[in-house]
Each structure stands twice: as C-alpha cells, then as structure tokens.
Design an enzyme around this catalytic site. Sequence first.
Site, PDB file in Angstrom:
ATOM      1  N   CYS A   2       0.849  -1.175   0.000  1.00 36.13           N
ATOM      2  CA  CYS A   2       0.000   0.000   0.000  1.00 36.13           C
ATOM      3  C   CYS A   2       0.897   1.242   0.000  1.00 36.13           C
ATOM      4  CB  CYS A   2      -0.948   0.121   1.180  1.00 36.13           C
ATOM      5  SG  CYS A   2      -2.101  -1.247   1.327  1.00 36.13           S
ATOM      6  N   ARG A  27       3.883  -0.449  -4.810  1.00 33.85           N
ATOM      7  CA  ARG A  27       3.607  -0.965  -3.470  1.00 33.85           C
ATOM      8  C   ARG A  27       2.288  -1.726  -3.392  1.00 33.85           C
ATOM      9  NH1 ARG A  27       6.845   1.602   0.279  1.00 33.85           N
ATOM     10  NH2 ARG A  27       5.452   0.963   1.948  1.00 33.85           N
ATOM     11  N   TRP A  75      -2.683  -2.779  -1.615  1.00 29.78           N
ATOM     12  CA  TRP A  75      -2.368  -4.204  -1.755  1.00 29.78           C
ATOM     13  C   TRP A  75      -3.161  -4.867  -0.646  1.00 29.78           C
ATOM     14  CZ3 TRP A  75       0.001  -8.197   1.055  1.00 29.78           C
ATOM     15  CH2 TRP A  75       0.412  -9.293   0.310  1.00 29.78           C
ATOM     16  N   ASN A  99      -1.444   2.544   5.438  1.00 28.40           N
ATOM     17  CA  ASN A  99      -0.584   1.448   4.984  1.00 28.40           C
ATOM     18  C   ASN A  99      -0.131   0.714   6.231  1.00 28.40           C
ATOM     19  OD1 ASN A  99       1.425  -0.216   3.888  1.00 28.40           O
ATOM     20  ND2 ASN A  99       2.960   1.392   4.083  1.00 28.40           N
ATOM     21  N   GLY A 100      -0.374  -0.607   6.269  1.00 26.88           N
ATOM     22  CA  GLY A 100       0.036  -1.362   7.445  1.00 26.88           C
ATOM     23  C   GLY A 100      -1.033  -2.369   7.797  1.00 26.88           C
ATOM     24  N   GLU A 488      17.184 -17.906  -8.141  1.00 25.35           N
ATOM     25  CA  GLU A 488      16.785 -16.552  -8.546  1.00 25.35           C
ATOM     26  C   GLU A 488      16.214 -16.557  -9.968  1.00 25.35           C
ATOM     27  OE1 GLU A 488      16.194 -13.914  -7.075  1.00 25.35           O
ATOM     28  OE2 GLU A 488      16.332 -12.307  -8.534  1.00 25.35           O
ATOM     29  N   LYS A 492      12.461 -15.289 -10.799  1.00 25.95           N
ATOM     30  CA  LYS A 492      12.163 -14.222 -11.771  1.00 25.95           C
ATOM     31  C   LYS A 492      11.112 -14.697 -12.759  1.00 25.95           C
ATOM     32  CE  LYS A 492      13.343 -11.436 -10.271  1.00 25.95           C
ATOM     33  NZ  LYS A 492      14.013 -11.179  -9.063  1.00 25.95           N
ATOM     34  N   GLU A 495       7.589 -15.105 -11.124  1.00 27.77           N
ATOM     35  CA  GLU A 495       6.898 -13.907 -10.639  1.00 27.77           C
ATOM     36  C   GLU A 495       6.412 -12.994 -11.745  1.00 27.77           C
ATOM     37  OE1 GLU A 495       9.160 -11.787  -7.632  1.00 27.77           O
ATOM     38  OE2 GLU A 495      10.929 -11.660  -8.868  1.00 27.77           O
ATOM     39  N   HIS A 511      16.985 -36.711  -6.705  1.00 29.09           N
ATOM     40  CA  HIS A 511      16.177 -37.054  -5.531  1.00 29.09           C
ATOM     41  C   HIS A 511      14.743 -36.550  -5.665  1.00 29.09           C
ATOM     42  CE1 HIS A 511      19.738 -38.525  -3.584  1.00 29.09           C
ATOM     43  NE2 HIS A 511      20.355 -37.372  -3.806  1.00 29.09           N
ATOM     44  N   LYS A 610       6.229  -4.671  -4.034  1.00 22.31           N
ATOM     45  CA  LYS A 610       7.680  -4.472  -3.948  1.00 22.31           C
ATOM     46  C   LYS A 610       8.154  -4.492  -2.500  1.00 22.31           C
ATOM     47  CE  LYS A 610      11.562  -2.887  -6.037  1.00 22.31           C
ATOM     48  NZ  LYS A 610      12.056  -4.212  -6.439  1.00 22.31           N
TER      49      LYS A 610
HETATM   50  C1  G6P Z   1       9.193  -8.707  -2.128  1.00 16.62           C
HETATM   51  C2  G6P Z   1       9.772  -8.237  -3.442  1.00 16.62           C
HETATM   52  C3  G6P Z   1      11.061  -8.996  -3.743  1.00 16.62           C
HETATM   53  C4  G6P Z   1      12.043  -8.846  -2.589  1.00 16.62           C
HETATM   54  C5  G6P Z   1      11.407  -9.260  -1.252  1.00 16.62           C
HETATM   55  C6  G6P Z   1      12.294  -8.845  -0.097  1.00 16.62           C
HETATM   56  O1  G6P Z   1       8.752 -10.028  -2.260  1.00 16.62           O
HETATM   57  O2  G6P Z   1       8.838  -8.432  -4.491  1.00 16.62           O
HETATM   58  O3  G6P Z   1      11.635  -8.492  -4.920  1.00 16.62           O
HETATM   59  O4  G6P Z   1      13.161  -9.633  -2.831  1.00 16.62           O
HETATM   60  O5  G6P Z   1      10.158  -8.605  -1.071  1.00 16.62           O
HETATM   61  O6  G6P Z   1      12.353  -7.446  -0.066  1.00 16.62           O
HETATM   62  P1  G6P Z   1      13.545  -6.586   0.503  1.00 16.62           P
HETATM   63  O7  G6P Z   1      13.133  -5.171   0.235  1.00 16.62           O
HETATM   64  O8  G6P Z   1      13.612  -6.897   1.979  1.00 16.62           O
HETATM   65  O9  G6P Z   1      14.780  -6.976  -0.202  1.00 16.62           O
END
Ligand code: G6P
Length: 615
Positions: A2, A27, A75, A99-100, A488, A492, A495, A511, A610
């Site tokens: 948010c 956000r 969000w 937000n929270g 990673e 990617k 997501e 395994h 994010k």
């Molecule tokens: C969210 C974001 C990711 C990020 C993760 C941790 O899931 O979409 O891209 O890696 O949070 O966030 P931070 O800001 O703590 O790295």
Amino acid sequence: MCGIVGYTGTRPAEPVLIEGLQKLEYRGYDSAGVCTLDDRGVRTTRRALGKLAALKARLSSEPCPGTTGIGHTRWATHGRPSEKNAHPHESDGVTVVHNGIIENHRELRLELQARGRVFTSETDTEIFAHLIALARQQGLPLLEAVRRAVGRVQGAYALAVVDEKTPGALAFARLASPLVVGVGEGEMFLASDVPAVLAHTRNFVFLEDGDCGMIEAERYVVVDAAGVAVQRPVKTITWSAVMAEKGGHKHFMHKEIVEQPRAITDTLRGRLSFDDAAILLDGVDNGALLSTRRVVIIACGTSWHSGLVGASLIESLARVACSVELASEFRYRDPVLDADTLVIAISQSGETADTLAALKEAKRRGCRVLSVCNVVDAAIPRVCAIGDGLGAGTLYTRAGPEIGVASTKAFVTQLVALHLLALQLAQLRNTMTKEALLEDMTALAHLPIHMEKVLAREDDVRALAQHHVNARDMLFLGRGLLFPIALEGALKLKEISYIHAEGYAAGEMKHGPIALIDDAMPVLVLALPGPGYEKVISNLEETRARGGRVLALVSDDDHSLDDQIEGVLRVPTSHQRTMPVLAVLPLQLFSYHVADLRGLDVDQPRNLAKSVTVE
Ligand code: G6P
C-alpha cells in the site's frame, strides 16, 4: 504494501496525489482512491477497483476539487480487492488512508460496533476513521484525536487523515510503516516514500516510529507517542526525480536490468583501494566484524538468494561460520544467538516486515546487527545505526531507486556488496594474502565491463525466450555459487511470466525433480567454469538421457556441449567468485522477454508488491 500520499497547499490537490500514487503503484495496485477537501471543508472521495488507471478514468469525468487531499494505492490484506474496501475510508467527516496492518482489529471492530458505529468495509483501516471520529466528537483537536486513536491500535501503520472541520490540514501517524513529510514552499506533502513527491520538493522529514503530527501549507508539527512536540531534522535529497523514471525503456524492469553495470560501478565506488590492497567500507563498524565468531544472514525473497551467495563467500574467504535464514522462519523458531553472533539483514527496501522483526529480535537477544540495504535511512538501517553498542552500521548497495517489482539491480548490487563485506572480514581476520585480495578486487573492478558484454547479447536471449514463451514449467539447475542463481532465475520467471519454475541444486535433481522430466520440460543448466563443472555436466546428461529439453548457460569459450543442447546462453569467463553476477543477467533478460512476449504487466505482476510490510 500500500502506498499513501497527502498534499496541502495552494495548488489543486488531485493531480499531485495522482502523480504521487503513480510512483507508489509498485507498493500495491488492487485498488486506488483519493479524497480532497476544498477551502470550506467540502469533501469529495473517488475510489476505483484495479490499477490507478481505473481511478484516473473515473476522475476525468468526476474530478476532485480542492487544495488539500489524501490518496492511496492498495495491496489487499484485510478484505478482498473491491471498491467498497478501497481507501480512503470515512466516518463522520473524518477520512483516512492507511498502509500497514491492525493486529487487534477484531476486538476494536466489535467494541466500536457495540458503541453503535456502522462499518461499510471489511478493512482493518476503517477502525481508524471511527476511533478518530469518536475522539473528535468528544471535542479533541484532530492531532490529539489521531494520537489517542493510534494508541488503541496494535500493529503497523502509516496514516494520513483529513477532517471536514479542519480544511487545509492533514494529520498523520506512523509506526513500523514508512512515512515522510515533504517540506515545500507554501505547501506540504506526505508520502510512503521520497520518489512519490520528489518532483515537488527535495526537503524531507523522516518520521520515527510513534510519531504523530499535522501538516498545513506553511508549517508542520511532529509529536511523539506521549504527545510531546519533537524536532525532526529536515534532510535534503540529492538524487533527481529523473533517476526514478523509465528513461525511454518500455518497462522499469528493463531499464533496471540495463543500468546494472552503472549500479555496480556505484556500489564499488571508493571502496576498492588498489594502492594498498585494501577494502574501505563506509558506515560499517570494523570492530563488530573483527570480534564476531559467527554470522547469521536474514532476508526474504531475492535478498535471501543474495544471502546464500554471500554466506558462501564469507565462509570461504573469511573462514567464519555463516548461516542464511529466511527471516519469516528465523524469528519464530527460537534460534541460538549470543553476543558473539553478528546478524546481517539484507533488504532492498529496508522495510520488509519479517526481516525487520527478525533483526529486532536478534538485537533484543544481544547480537550485533548490520544491514546491507538499498534505501537510505529506512527502518532496517535505523535499527543497525552505530552508537547503541549493538548497531554495526549499514553497507548501502547504492543501486538507486528500484521500481520494477521483480528485483534486478538491487540483487546484483547486494551480491557485490556482500563480496566486499566478505573481503573486508577476510582482511580484518588475515585469512587472505595480499595477492589473493587483489585478485578478487580486480575481478570486481572488471565486472561492469563484462556485464556490458552480456547485456549486449540481449537479442540472443530474446530469441531463446521466444522459443519457450509457451512453456508450462521450467527447471533451473546450478551448483555451488550458481545454485542461488538457479533459485533466482526460477523466481524471476515465475513472478513475472506466471510459468511454474523451480530452481534446484543440480546434485539434488536425482532425488525428486528428475521424475518431472519429459519432452515438455525445458531444463536450464548453469554450467560455468568452477569446481562443480564436471558434476553439473553429469546432471545435464542425466536430464538428456530422460528426454529432457536441455538449455545451458556456458562461458564464451566452452563449445563442448554445443551438440547436446537445444538452446544456449553465453557469458564471458570471469573470476569464479564474480560469475554469479554475470550468470543472473541472461536469466533476468530471459524472464523479462518471456513475460513481455506473453503480453503481461512486467512491472506490476499480479498479487505481488515491492515492499512487503505485512508478516
Ligand atoms: C518482495 C519483493 C522482492 C524482494 C522481497 C524482499 O517479495 O517483491 O523483490 O526480494 O520482497 O524485499 P527486501 O526489500 O527486503 O529486499
């Protein structure tokens, strides 16, 4: 999650709020809304389900007049995405955006309902509107009403409030969710982060936990949780608004992928001293590094992946035991921690709720705490501030603002920052010779040039993406330092393209995942030079033998697999310890192009945010 924004001044508020929300959409983007007040306190609220574009369409025919207002991009946490649950929420002329998360919202809702308050949404946020409205009815001034209301709430909040009875003023409060005051000339702003209003002012007040306050066009006031006026310094931000814009790219993610060599140059700037073969880390307490007997890294998501690479580097270079923990698990499992443990939190945003809470818990148990962070002065770096005996400082990654929800440049700058930290630890503990140190330093210094070479091959990656755009599943395999890169790469892809993907340690494939292999399953094997190379080639052959469609990431000079693989990605040969940085670039580009070719919203994938400021 948010984003909130607020404005009061002499200009029409609506465009300022919408522009701010646009910058905050990363956000959350389940719904959006604004509320404005005109000079006489006449209130107009507009809300819309879906992205900001839906709200903008509504405002084009039904504008919000007035020079004071608040806005929100959501969000969803409590209450599904709907117009009814979209912020702002109102009660008796008091309108709020939040937000929270309110943890005791059930008790408070029942209590308020018993007092006759009627709720119109399923959100926890509406509680604030009712609590503040009740306090106003008892005759309290707006700021005091807000302070009393937040005192009833357990949880996290950044809150902006307008009241019909006080046109021209906004009240605010924050606890564990970010909120800044932008100080303009004859106007004031509130925002979840700096870029939201950076086009209008460079002067910001970073609020502390427990702060409440008011802004009016010409002044702001901040009080602490006890209601006592406090002075918070105004800081001037030096980076430009343009740095947070798309710069001609189709998506922020693409811009951020392409600017990674520049980001790494910034991460390294001033930190490598070749004259005396030394690492110079600003903002880090060397005493804490020197005295530590064990390192625990905590992080979430992509930052956890960089932590996995960092831990291997710390152990192999500095010979200190280092474990990596998912912050959301660590904080609830009563870990063994003591004063000899250095806990390192890795976070792009510096505000991820689980990482922040785990870090505070470690500090509560007497550990030294350090962070690797991108956002300056965020909550996590503040917990690590040097000066209270436990804070060991922050190594800033200097990636610049990252807007695309899928992290790219923040990740590679974390990898490099952690490599620097490992070298610094090794230097302090005398576990590397000067020659060995210089070798790693040289490899780091050469990285931006190698990265440019990888990025220059984007067309090849796009062609491979075209070939696999309709894949249903995909497997990424790697060993050693490339195992986290396999994780990673898979993260990617899933997501942003919504293709199911898994990253696996190549040796573990037999395994379990091997059962999934068939001619519809592309398997991307990270087969770069290093100690695990021969073994990873065996895993590649096992995959081929079961009819799998093998793709490989190999170094420029390796043609040994050419007739065994269906597709290839190449990177220049670099030092083994900097290979992860090069290896992840084609994987980022691959995911980006698959998602773009599928016509998906690359920068704002569904359900993600994010900054995850809820647990
Ligand atoms: C969210 C974001 C990711 C990020 C993760 C941790 O899931 O979409 O891209 O890696 O949070 O966030 P931070 O800001 O703590 O790295």
